[in-house]
Design a protein around this motif. Structure first.
Motif, PDB file in Angstrom:
ATOM      1  N   ARG A  16     -77.859  60.408  19.838  1.00  0.00           N
ATOM      2  CA  ARG A  16     -77.112  59.320  19.202  1.00  0.00           C
ATOM      3  C   ARG A  16     -75.764  59.860  18.724  1.00  0.00           C
ATOM      4  O   ARG A  16     -75.468  61.033  18.849  1.00  0.00           O
ATOM      5  N   GLY A  17     -74.961  58.981  18.131  1.00  0.00           N
ATOM      6  CA  GLY A  17     -73.687  59.399  17.567  1.00  0.00           C
ATOM      7  C   GLY A  17     -72.706  59.815  18.646  1.00  0.00           C
ATOM      8  O   GLY A  17     -72.689  59.268  19.740  1.00  0.00           O
ATOM      9  N   GLN A  18     -71.889  60.850  18.324  1.00  0.00           N
ATOM     10  CA  GLN A  18     -70.853  61.282  19.256  1.00  0.00           C
ATOM     11  C   GLN A  18     -70.892  62.781  19.549  1.00  0.00           C
ATOM     12  O   GLN A  18     -70.092  63.262  20.355  1.00  0.00           O
ATOM     13  N   ARG A  19     -71.808  63.520  18.909  1.00  0.00           N
ATOM     14  CA  ARG A  19     -71.904  64.943  19.191  1.00  0.00           C
ATOM     15  C   ARG A  19     -73.293  65.450  18.847  1.00  0.00           C
ATOM     16  O   ARG A  19     -74.009  64.851  18.044  1.00  0.00           O
ATOM     17  N   ALA A  20     -73.682  66.557  19.482  1.00  0.00           N
ATOM     18  CA  ALA A  20     -75.008  67.111  19.219  1.00  0.00           C
ATOM     19  C   ALA A  20     -75.026  68.592  19.577  1.00  0.00           C
ATOM     20  O   ALA A  20     -74.320  69.046  20.474  1.00  0.00           O
ATOM     21  N   VAL A  27     -86.352  67.473  26.214  1.00  0.00           N
ATOM     22  CA  VAL A  27     -85.372  67.117  27.230  1.00  0.00           C
ATOM     23  C   VAL A  27     -84.481  66.055  26.606  1.00  0.00           C
ATOM     24  O   VAL A  27     -84.916  64.943  26.320  1.00  0.00           O
ATOM     25  N   TYR A  28     -83.246  66.398  26.346  1.00  0.00           N
ATOM     26  CA  TYR A  28     -82.321  65.470  25.701  1.00  0.00           C
ATOM     27  C   TYR A  28     -81.830  64.444  26.714  1.00  0.00           C
ATOM     28  O   TYR A  28     -81.570  64.766  27.876  1.00  0.00           O
ATOM     29  N   THR A  29     -81.660  63.197  26.265  1.00  0.00           N
ATOM     30  CA  THR A  29     -81.172  62.127  27.132  1.00  0.00           C
ATOM     31  C   THR A  29     -79.946  61.479  26.508  1.00  0.00           C
ATOM     32  O   THR A  29     -79.900  61.238  25.299  1.00  0.00           O
ATOM     33  N   LEU A  30     -78.973  61.208  27.355  1.00  0.00           N
ATOM     34  CA  LEU A  30     -77.726  60.598  26.915  1.00  0.00           C
ATOM     35  C   LEU A  30     -77.466  59.405  27.823  1.00  0.00           C
ATOM     36  O   LEU A  30     -77.204  59.561  29.021  1.00  0.00           O
ATOM     37  N   ASP A  32     -75.377  56.101  28.864  1.00  0.00           N
ATOM     38  CA  ASP A  32     -74.104  55.385  28.842  1.00  0.00           C
ATOM     39  C   ASP A  32     -73.156  55.881  27.746  1.00  0.00           C
ATOM     40  O   ASP A  32     -72.659  55.099  26.933  1.00  0.00           O
ATOM     41  N   PRO A  33     -72.875  57.175  27.716  1.00  0.00           N
ATOM     42  CA  PRO A  33     -71.925  57.665  26.712  1.00  0.00           C
ATOM     43  C   PRO A  33     -70.505  57.235  27.064  1.00  0.00           C
ATOM     44  O   PRO A  33     -70.161  57.069  28.236  1.00  0.00           O
ATOM     45  N   THR A  34     -69.677  57.058  26.042  1.00  0.00           N
ATOM     46  CA  THR A  34     -68.261  56.806  26.272  1.00  0.00           C
ATOM     47  C   THR A  34     -67.421  58.003  25.831  1.00  0.00           C
ATOM     48  O   THR A  34     -66.417  58.330  26.463  1.00  0.00           O
ATOM     49  N   GLU A  35     -67.842  58.652  24.755  1.00  0.00           N
ATOM     50  CA  GLU A  35     -67.192  59.886  24.312  1.00  0.00           C
ATOM     51  C   GLU A  35     -68.249  60.716  23.590  1.00  0.00           C
ATOM     52  O   GLU A  35     -68.838  60.266  22.606  1.00  0.00           O
ATOM     53  N   TYR A  36     -68.499  61.916  24.121  1.00  0.00           N
ATOM     54  CA  TYR A  36     -69.586  62.700  23.538  1.00  0.00           C
ATOM     55  C   TYR A  36     -69.295  64.188  23.694  1.00  0.00           C
ATOM     56  O   TYR A  36     -68.726  64.624  24.704  1.00  0.00           O
ATOM     57  N   ALA A  37     -69.690  64.967  22.676  1.00  0.00           N
ATOM     58  CA  ALA A  37     -69.520  66.416  22.681  1.00  0.00           C
ATOM     59  C   ALA A  37     -70.883  67.078  22.508  1.00  0.00           C
ATOM     60  O   ALA A  37     -71.658  66.708  21.622  1.00  0.00           O
ATOM     61  N   VAL A  38     -71.165  68.055  23.354  1.00  0.00           N
ATOM     62  CA  VAL A  38     -72.443  68.768  23.341  1.00  0.00           C
ATOM     63  C   VAL A  38     -72.163  70.254  23.212  1.00  0.00           C
ATOM     64  O   VAL A  38     -71.228  70.778  23.837  1.00  0.00           O
TER      65      VAL A  38
END
Length: 272
Positions: A16-20, A27-30, A32-38
């Motif tokens: 969730r949110g914008q970073r993780a 197993v992480y799932t993302l 339909d992101p629009t802006e995300y930092a991992v």
């Protein structure tokens, strides 16, 4: 809206949110992101699934720490435009498996910033009817002793088009670079068109770098061989295409998704 129960349930964790910050375990799932930092921290191991089900634009930023490993599967099941930046530190490994199963545009910029960093990318696009797929891969070897391998395969039928734009950049002083970049493509009809442009830009002299691209049609001799053994022409062509793309699914970087990825690839091929 399409059911996505294949990335839900026990063992999966939705971001969730914008970073993780990712760690070993789920197993992480993302979606339909629009802006995300991992980010994956030093020495950690992580797995990430990214799914695009909407016609949106996205910007992804991924940092892989020293001696860390990140395995990614990115799947396009609707028309999305994605720019993905991956930065790797020394001794890290980032594995990417990507599949465009409809019109889409993805651009990867991979920076190897620490010695003995390793990048592995396997990509696939399947374009039917009047769909258009684009894949860009730029790998920058910014320091010595890094390695990268990129393989992107494309299949186009009907009046579909596909484009691969690749670049391996070797910075001054980035000695002992080992880089491979390959694009292999099949046009299923006279109206289909695929353009592949892998490139090398090298400013060091102790390197091992290769690149290549092929665009062709199906192997008529192989089809004839299979037909002589009782298969119809349609069955023979489908099996040849399944064999061509199966290697991408086999390299799927996140094991729980491999079967679903292969199923969707085969389903798309049956409609081409």
């Amino acid at each position: 809206m399409e059911r996505l129960d294949w990335i839900e349930g026990e063992g999966f964790e939705a971001l969730r949110g914008q970073r993780a910050a990712l760690v070993d375990g789920p197993v992480y799932t993302l979606l339909d992101p629009t802006e995300y930092a991992v980010a994956v921290g030093e020495g950690d191991r992580a797995r990430l699934i990214i799914v695009h089900t909407k016609p949106e634009s996205a910007t992804l930023s991924i940092d892989v720490g020293e001696n860390a490993k990140l395995s990614i599967v990115e799947m396009f099941i609707d028309e999305a435009f994605v720019e993905c930046s991956i930065r790797q530190q020394g001794g890290s490994l980032c594995e990417v498996t990507m599949a465009e199963l409809t019109s889409a545009n993805v651009s990867y910029r991979i920076d190897l910033d620490g010695a003995f960093a390793r990048s592995e990318l396997d990509g696939l696009f399947l374009a039917a009817d009047k769909e258009h797929c684009e894949v860009g891969v730029r790998v920058s070897h910014n320091v010595p002793d890094c390695s990268s391998r990129s393989l992107v395969k494309g299949v186009a039928g009907g009046e579909a088009t596909g484009t691969f734009q690749g670049l391996v950049y070797v910075a001054p002083g980035a000695q002992r670079t080992d880089a491979q970049q390959t694009s292999r493509n099949v046009e299923l009809s006279t109206g289909a068109r695929i353009v592949a442009k892998p490139q090398l830009e090298i400013y060091a002299d102790d390197v091992k770098c290769t690149h290549g691209a092929t665009v062709g049609q199906m192997d008529d001799e192989a089809i004839l061989y299979m037909r002589q053994r009782g298969l119809s022409e349609q069955q023979a062509r489908r099996l040849q295409m399944e064999g061509f793309v199966a290697a991408i699914a086999a390299h799927c970087a996140v094991e729980p998704l491999c079967e679903e990825l292969y199923r969707r690839i085969v389903a798309k091929l049956e409609r081409m």
